[in-house]
Design a protein around this motif. Structure first.
Motif, mmCIF file in Angstrom:
data_model
loop_
_atom_site.group_PDB
_atom_site.id
_atom_site.type_symbol
_atom_site.label_atom_id
_atom_site.label_comp_id
_atom_site.label_asym_id
_atom_site.label_seq_id
_atom_site.Cartn_x
_atom_site.Cartn_y
_atom_site.Cartn_z
ATOM 1 N N GLU A 3 -3.004 23.282 2.091
ATOM 2 C CA GLU A 3 -1.613 22.838 2.298
ATOM 3 C C GLU A 3 -0.860 22.780 0.957
ATOM 4 O OE1 GLU A 3 -1.365 19.303 4.716
ATOM 5 O OE2 GLU A 3 0.794 19.107 4.384
ATOM 6 N N GLY B 49 -0.768 15.772 -5.947
ATOM 7 C CA GLY B 49 -1.417 14.786 -5.085
ATOM 8 C C GLY B 49 -1.929 13.604 -5.888
ATOM 9 N N HIS C 159 -13.401 1.604 -0.797
ATOM 10 C CA HIS C 159 -14.485 2.077 0.073
ATOM 11 C C HIS C 159 -15.754 1.282 -0.217
ATOM 12 C CE1 HIS C 159 -12.223 6.178 0.386
ATOM 13 N NE2 HIS C 159 -11.659 5.208 1.079
ATOM 14 N N TYR D 251 -14.545 4.569 -4.567
ATOM 15 C CA TYR D 251 -13.677 3.635 -5.299
ATOM 16 C C TYR D 251 -13.632 2.302 -4.563
ATOM 17 C CZ TYR D 251 -10.200 6.023 -2.255
ATOM 18 O OH TYR D 251 -9.534 6.589 -1.206
ATOM 19 N N VAL E 78 2.325 12.007 5.178
ATOM 20 C CA VAL E 78 2.781 12.979 4.171
ATOM 21 C C VAL E 78 2.073 14.324 4.355
ATOM 22 C CG1 VAL E 78 2.813 13.475 1.684
ATOM 23 C CG2 VAL E 78 3.509 11.226 2.527
ATOM 24 N N SER E 79 0.860 14.286 4.882
ATOM 25 C CA SER E 79 0.118 15.536 5.050
ATOM 26 C C SER E 79 0.252 16.098 6.458
ATOM 27 C CB SER E 79 -1.358 15.288 4.732
ATOM 28 O OG SER E 79 -2.128 16.290 5.328
ATOM 29 N N ASN F 169 -8.899 17.935 -0.756
ATOM 30 C CA ASN F 169 -9.140 17.964 0.697
ATOM 31 C C ASN F 169 -7.966 18.607 1.440
ATOM 32 O OD1 ASN F 169 -8.007 15.588 -0.450
ATOM 33 N ND2 ASN F 169 -8.023 14.575 1.514
ATOM 34 N N PHE F 170 -6.805 18.684 0.800
ATOM 35 C CA PHE F 170 -5.644 19.340 1.397
ATOM 36 C C PHE F 170 -5.269 20.582 0.592
ATOM 37 C CE2 PHE F 170 -4.710 14.788 2.734
ATOM 38 C CZ PHE F 170 -5.150 14.981 4.038
ATOM 39 N N HIS G 46 -13.593 0.313 4.597
ATOM 40 C CA HIS G 46 -12.898 -0.658 3.747
ATOM 41 C C HIS G 46 -13.244 -2.105 4.106
ATOM 42 C CE1 HIS G 46 -10.590 3.033 3.671
ATOM 43 N NE2 HIS G 46 -9.757 2.592 2.755
ATOM 44 N N ASP H 77 4.471 13.942 -2.944
ATOM 45 C CA ASP H 77 5.617 13.943 -2.021
ATOM 46 C C ASP H 77 5.841 12.581 -1.358
ATOM 47 O OD1 ASP H 77 6.152 16.736 -2.420
ATOM 48 O OD2 ASP H 77 4.353 17.156 -1.256
ATOM 49 N N SER I 62 -3.509 11.123 -5.340
ATOM 50 C CA SER I 62 -4.405 10.488 -4.370
ATOM 51 C C SER I 62 -5.199 9.385 -5.048
ATOM 52 C CB SER I 62 -5.368 11.545 -3.824
ATOM 53 O OG SER I 62 -6.077 12.139 -4.893
ATOM 54 N N TYR J 125 0.855 -1.181 0.000
ATOM 55 C CA TYR J 125 0.000 0.000 0.000
ATOM 56 C C TYR J 125 0.893 1.233 0.000
ATOM 57 C CZ TYR J 125 -4.517 2.190 1.021
ATOM 58 O OH TYR J 125 -5.690 2.905 0.934
#
Ligand code: JHZ
Length: 412
Positions: free
Chosen positions: A387, A322, A224, A221, A77-78, A383-384, A180, A347, A324, A71
């Protein structure tokens, strides 16, 4: 078998499930590929609504071993997420005062939450099945100052019976993992096994109300399996003898519920009834509320595709920020590729050098923003957004604009 069909509701066992959203066939959102020639398997992505308990759930369950044995996602990271973990640890320490407290974090990822609990004095332990995260120590990039104890396993009742070292936990946390899980009854039986009589189980899940009202369809996805309201959770937790006594809403990940449950050790607080009232007032237990969601999704997707086609025609350089899981999903559902988005900065070292499955967009490190000097940055981790924008002031200072895709396509 790579996946199984869902024919009965995961919570109430009702066979009366109705589809309200079909996102077609998409690759696994965290299934990054090493080369553009790698074979990519796509799976159906459809959401069903249960007439009886109002749980929204996917129509299939992909084998968890395919999704989680390795994974690449790292919670640490955030900074926004780390702050959220710190606030949670402080909040719980303040709320439930115990001498020599012990906690366990289910699906502990790279230990972001455990570390914050450790800082406020808890004895911590994690349970995490992804080998690249849990071994040889939990904590991401070496060197790790203080390795954290992590059990290498998918959380289950059997695992909690096997590892008696976990018995007697004052706090058990499960953030961004409950959605999950297929067998939720077994999951909660494991929690009952390790939780002390006065202990508290704390779950965080993305809230379906936020998903619907802010068009966060990209968070749908294969990982989820369920999209939660409080009502189905309350039915489930009561049935498993872990009644919910408090609920909070938090902005993390676009809007989440934080649920507190125990072995009947705490009186039920007003927040629980209040949120049920809120869900009733917003017609969240009525199928008709969901029927138009599909049109709203199509609108966002079409707006994004039109914008990126126009920018491509104008010869503008667009990069993503991102890589994500939701970003991968959005790109695949919108059928965008490297002709629209040249590359995506992330990152997370594990993600760099890989490609988004299905659209073959390369994932690169941060230095590429300076090398490439994009005209636009598409915020795939919206969502970030704050940042990500704060980290790219050099780009915005030279005129680069940001595309925020959710809740509606916006250029800022
Ligand atoms: P992010 C995750 O989904 C994983 P994802 C999981 N499926 C889940 O349930 C949800 O969260 C809730 C990068 N980034 O957190 C890191 C930077 O590079 O929105 C990530 O790859 N620099 C368990 O993957 C991605 O963006 C930064 O400064 O949709 C963010 O992914 C920041 C802040 C992020 O969730």
């Amino acid at each position: 078998m790579a996946f199984k069909q869902v024919t009965r509701c995961r919570i109430c066992n009702s066979p009366h499930l109705h589809s309200y959203l079909n996102l077609g066939e998409t690759p696994l959102a965290n299934g990054l590929v090493s080369s553009t020639t790698d074979e990519v398997t796509k799976y159906p992505l459809k959401v069903l609504f249960c007439d009886f308990c109002s749980l929204s759930q996917l129509s299939i369950v992909v084998d968890p071993k395919i999704m989680y044995s390795e994974y690449h996602y790292r919670s640490s990271v955030s900074q926004t997420f780390k702050n959220h973990c710190r606030d949670m640890a402080l909040h719980l320490k303040e709320m439930f005062k115990v001498d020599f407290p012990k906690m366990v974090d289910i699906a502990s990822n790279d230990g972001a939450l455990m570390r914050e609990f450790q800082k406020v004095g808890y004895a911590v332990m994690g349970v995490e099945p992804a080998r690249n995260l849990n071994w040889p120590y939990c904590g991401g990039e070496p060197p790790v100052e203080r390795p954290l104890p992590v059990i290498d396993a998918f959380w289950s009742h059997d695992v909690t019976k096997l590892y008696t070292v976990g018995l007697g936990r004052d706090i058990i946390t499960a953030t961004n993992v409950f959605a999950h899980v297929d067998d939720l009854g077994d999951f909660l039986a494991g929690v009952r096994e390790w939780l002390t009589d006065k202990g508290v189980f704390v779950v965080e899940v993305p809230y379906l109300y936020d998903l619907l009202s802010k068009h966060q369809f990209d968070t749908i996805y294969h990982e989820h399996l369920s999209y939660f309201l409080l009502k189905p959770l309350q039915i489930l937790f009561d049935y498993c003898q872990l009644p919910i006594f408090r609920v909070e809403r938090h902005p993390i990940h676009g809007g989440s519920l934080r649920i507190f449950a125990s072995k009947n050790a705490h009186p039920v607080e007003k927040s629980v009834d209040d949120l049920i009232e809120f869900e009733i007032a917003n017609n969240l237990y009525d199928f008709f509320t969901y029927e138009h969601f599909s049109n709203e999704v199509t609108q966002v997707r079409d707006d994004l595709v039109i914008l990126l086609e126009n920018l491509k025609a104008q010869g503008k350089k667009v990069m993503g920020y991102g890589a994500s899981a939701k970003g991968c999903n959005l790109l695949n559902f919108s059928r965008l590729d490297s002709s629209h988005i040249k590359m995506i900065v992330d990152d997370t070292p594990d993600k760099q050098g890989k490609f988004i499955p299905g659209c073959n967009i390369p994932i690169v490190d941060f230095s590429h923003f300076n090398k490439e000097q994009p005209d636009y940055i598409l915020l795939l981790a919206w969502n970030f957004a704050a940042e990500l924008i704060a980290k790219t002031t050099l780009q915005s200072d030279r005129g680069c604009k940001y595309i925020v895709p959710i809740p509606k396509v916006d250029v800022i």
